[in-house]
Design an enzyme around this catalytic site. Structure first.
Site, PDB file in Angstrom:
ATOM      1  N   PHE A 420       0.950  -1.147   0.084  1.00 58.15           N
ATOM      2  CA  PHE A 420       0.093  -0.011  -0.120  1.00 58.15           C
ATOM      3  C   PHE A 420       0.975   1.364  -0.149  1.00 58.15           C
ATOM      4  O   PHE A 420       1.972   1.080   0.096  1.00 58.15           O
ATOM      5  CB  PHE A 420      -1.082  -0.115   1.126  1.00 58.15           C
ATOM      6  CG  PHE A 420      -0.633  -0.008   2.457  1.00 58.15           C
ATOM      7  CD1 PHE A 420       0.571  -0.053   2.984  1.00 58.15           C
ATOM      8  CD2 PHE A 420      -1.706  -0.291   3.461  1.00 58.15           C
ATOM      9  CE1 PHE A 420       0.920   0.062   4.319  1.00 58.15           C
ATOM     10  CE2 PHE A 420      -1.384  -0.146   4.632  1.00 58.15           C
ATOM     11  CZ  PHE A 420      -0.052  -0.388   5.262  1.00 58.15           C
ATOM     12  N   GLU A 421       0.110   2.391  -0.434  1.00 56.59           N
ATOM     13  CA  GLU A 421       0.818   3.562  -0.623  1.00 56.59           C
ATOM     14  C   GLU A 421       1.898   3.644  -1.617  1.00 56.59           C
ATOM     15  O   GLU A 421       2.756   4.294  -1.327  1.00 56.59           O
ATOM     16  CB  GLU A 421       1.377   4.121   0.969  1.00 56.59           C
ATOM     17  CG  GLU A 421       0.304   4.316   1.821  1.00 56.59           C
ATOM     18  CD  GLU A 421       0.669   5.212   3.231  1.00 56.59           C
ATOM     19  OE1 GLU A 421       1.789   6.047   2.969  1.00 56.59           O
ATOM     20  OE2 GLU A 421      -0.159   5.438   4.124  1.00 56.59           O
ATOM     21  N   GLY A 422       1.472   2.980  -2.404  1.00 55.44           N
ATOM     22  CA  GLY A 422       2.483   2.888  -3.838  1.00 55.44           C
ATOM     23  C   GLY A 422       3.229   1.522  -3.312  1.00 55.44           C
ATOM     24  O   GLY A 422       3.930   1.441  -2.833  1.00 55.44           O
TER      25      GLY A 422
END
Ligand code: FAD
Length: 538
Positions: A420-422
């Site tokens: 997550f978050e990229g």
């Protein structure tokens, strides 16, 4: 329903959301261009003494609260954070750590905010995830960056005190590729608001949030170019429903939702930025927001160093403590070295964020990529060092009278950081895009198959002038002088190596661009290597 888009359209949406300009100097950008600007990060920006004192005071309060009031095993057992714990966090102002004092927050520095996440994350990762989703990507950060004064006055005091917030971008059909977004925000006829319809997936804090930042697509019209836009949405608005509380391999205490939206009215004053600016809001927010995750990974690496050293000196096998066996000693050295490196990386990024004199988008993205990858390796090695006790749950260890060390849980909690978050793959592409930005500025038209011949010819002249000057600079540099960086003592040789490698990296990048041209973007493994080398050098 998801929007159907081609690969090219998806890329264009991401491209449009980028911050196009580099208004401030960037160490990271220079690193990939062979311009090793150590002066930009050394000496590191100093912190305001008053802020340091305030930050340390808060950390002491947080530590005491965790030790006295929070049982991490209970969070794991019940798969939820108890109400008293959330209330306690609210009471001490933990929801508003980063919100300036004038808007009712604690006004901590980025450095102390990250340290607080680290402290909370080591206690239980669900706590740091709650806090970071709330203020790194939830309502506070985008409003501080893009909100109108009216929005700040209305929402910041609330989210700084007791309103839990969340960030709703992902949808069942929208993961890494926001161009497919299906949620719509249709302007009302009187022009005073929008009605939002759609479904959002995996919103951390979404199941208990009071207010969220939501991304939805405004349809194109005569009046507006439309596009993905960001809104502040109170969760008690009619038509907002939590459809499901998601459960995961780790982070068992987070309140993560599937949220349904059916003709939800949101006033136009709640839009953050202009119509179509939503992804820019999200991406710019993430420039700083991305530092939360490395802080959490660093916490694990530091805790892992302690756990590994304690265990390896107490546990005796084959006639000596296991830490005396070379294979185990190497693992401890790796964990300790990683903790040291991640701390240095995070500290410099946080200070740059606080100082606001540098563009640190590349450094922050590298910190996310590198910390999540190395944090995972650290966890794996830690489990290996503790052997069967690494694999056993903390609850089970405790039940049979051993120390409840939750390595098994930490492994489950840490795995998501690479997603997550990229995700790692997307971070590779994002950093590679920023790293080659200068090349695309001077030679983008030549590489673009859609550019007309006469425009290509014009660009070729400009590119020739740029490369004629730039390429020779890559042949020589400070790193070749055996006395350079002497002021760093024993570390000087490492700095010389980094300077030389930065120029070599720039030459290799140029070689790749010349060889594969427009097809370079398809060579993801190669781009990933370039980015990883840059990350190692940083
Ligand atoms: C616990 C948890 C909490 C979350 N919290 C939030 C939240 O608070 N708010 C929110 O909006 N979202 C949240 N998410 C969503 C999260 O950000 C997404 O999972 C993430 O963006 C990846 O999307 P995806 O899982 O759909 O993977 P996909 O996009 O479907 O990707 C699948 C795989 O393909 C790779 N891939 C995709 N595109 C490319 C490409 N162009 N090149 C190379 N590889 C590619 C990906 O790296 C990945 O490995 C959360 C998810 C989880 C699991």
């Amino acid at each position: 329903m998801a929007t159907q888009v081609t690969e090219k359209e998806a890329r264009q949406v991401a491209e449009d959301a980028r911050e196009q300009d580099w208004k401030l100097p960037s160490f990271g950008k220079g690193l990939f261009m062979g311009d090793y600007r150590l002066d930009l990060i050394h000496p590191q920006p100093k912190l305001d003494a008053e802020k340091v004192e305030k930050g340390e005071r808060f950390l002491a309060t947080l530590r005491a609260f965790l030790q006295e009031k929070v049982d991490p095993l209970q969070i794991e057992r019940d798969a939820r954070i108890p109400d008293e714990v959330l209330d306690g966090l609210k009471e001490m102002g933990a929801l508003g750590m980063k919100v300036p004092e004038e808007y009712g927050g604690l006004g901590l520095s980025q450095v102390h905010y990250n340290q607080a996440l680290m402290v909370a994350g080591v206690w239980h990762a669900s706590l740091s995830t709650l806090l970071s989703a709330h203020q790194s990507i939830g309502v506070a950060e985008p409003l501080m960056l893009f909100g109108s004064e009216q929005q700040k006055r209305e929402w910041l005091p609330k989210v700084a005190y007791d309103h839990v917030s969340a960030f709703l971008l992902t949808e069942p059909d929208v993961g890494s590729d926001p161009a497919r977004m299906g949620a719509t925000a249709t302007p009302t006829e009187d022009g005073k608001g929008y009605t939002i319809t759609g479904q959002k997936l995996w919103a951390t804090n979404g199941a208990i949030a009071d207010v969220v930042v939501i991304m939805a697509k405004v349809p194109k019209s005569e009046r507006s170019k439309g596009g993905i836009s960001a809104f502040v949405l109170p969760c008690d608005s009619e038509g907002v429903t939590v459809l499901h509380r998601n459960a995961f391999m780790g982070l068992r205490g987070i309140e993560n939702s599937v949220t349904g939206l059916e003709d939800v009215y949101v006033p136009a004053v709640n839009r953050i930025g202009k119509e179509g600016d939503g992804l820019k809001v999200a991406l710019t927010t993430l420039n700083t927001g991305r530092l939360a995750l490395p802080a959490i990974c660093l916490g694990v690496a530091k805790w892992g160093t302690k756990v590994a050293r304690e265990f390896a000196s107490e546990r005796v096998q084959w006639g000596q403590p296991v830490g005396r066996h070379d294979a185990v000693a190497q693992k401890i050295a790796f964990i300790a070295g990683t903790a040291f490196g991640l701390e240095a990386m995070l500290d410099v990024c946080s200070r740059l964020a606080e100082d606001k004199k540098n563009d640190f988008r590349i450094e922050a993205a590298i910190a996310k990529l590198y910390a999540s990858e190395l944090g995972w390796q650290v966890t794996d090695e830690l489990m290996q060092i503790r052997g069967g006790r690494g694999y056993e749950t903390a609850e089970s260890l405790k039940a049979r009278g051993e120390k409840a060390v939750p390595v098994e849980q930490v492994m489950r909690d840490m795995r998501i950081n690479r997603i997550f978050e990229g995700s790692t793959e997307i971070m590779h592409l994002l950093i590679a895009r920023e790293a080659v930005d200068r090349h695309l500025q001077v030679a983008g038209d030549i590489l673009d198959p859609d550019t007309e011949i006469k425009d290509k010819a014009r660009s070729a002249v400009a590119a020739g002038a740029f490369y004629g000057k730039w390429l020779p600079q890559l042949a020589v540099g400070k790193g070749r002088d055996p006395r350079s960086f002497d002021e760093f003592g024993d570390l000087a040789k490492h700095l010389r190596f980094a300077e030389r490698s930065s120029r070599k990296l720039a030459r290799s990048t140029f070689y790749g661009m010349s060889r594969w041209q427009a097809a370079l973007e398809k060579r993801q493994a190669w781009l990933g290597r370039i980015v990883d080398i840059g990350a190692e050098l940083f």
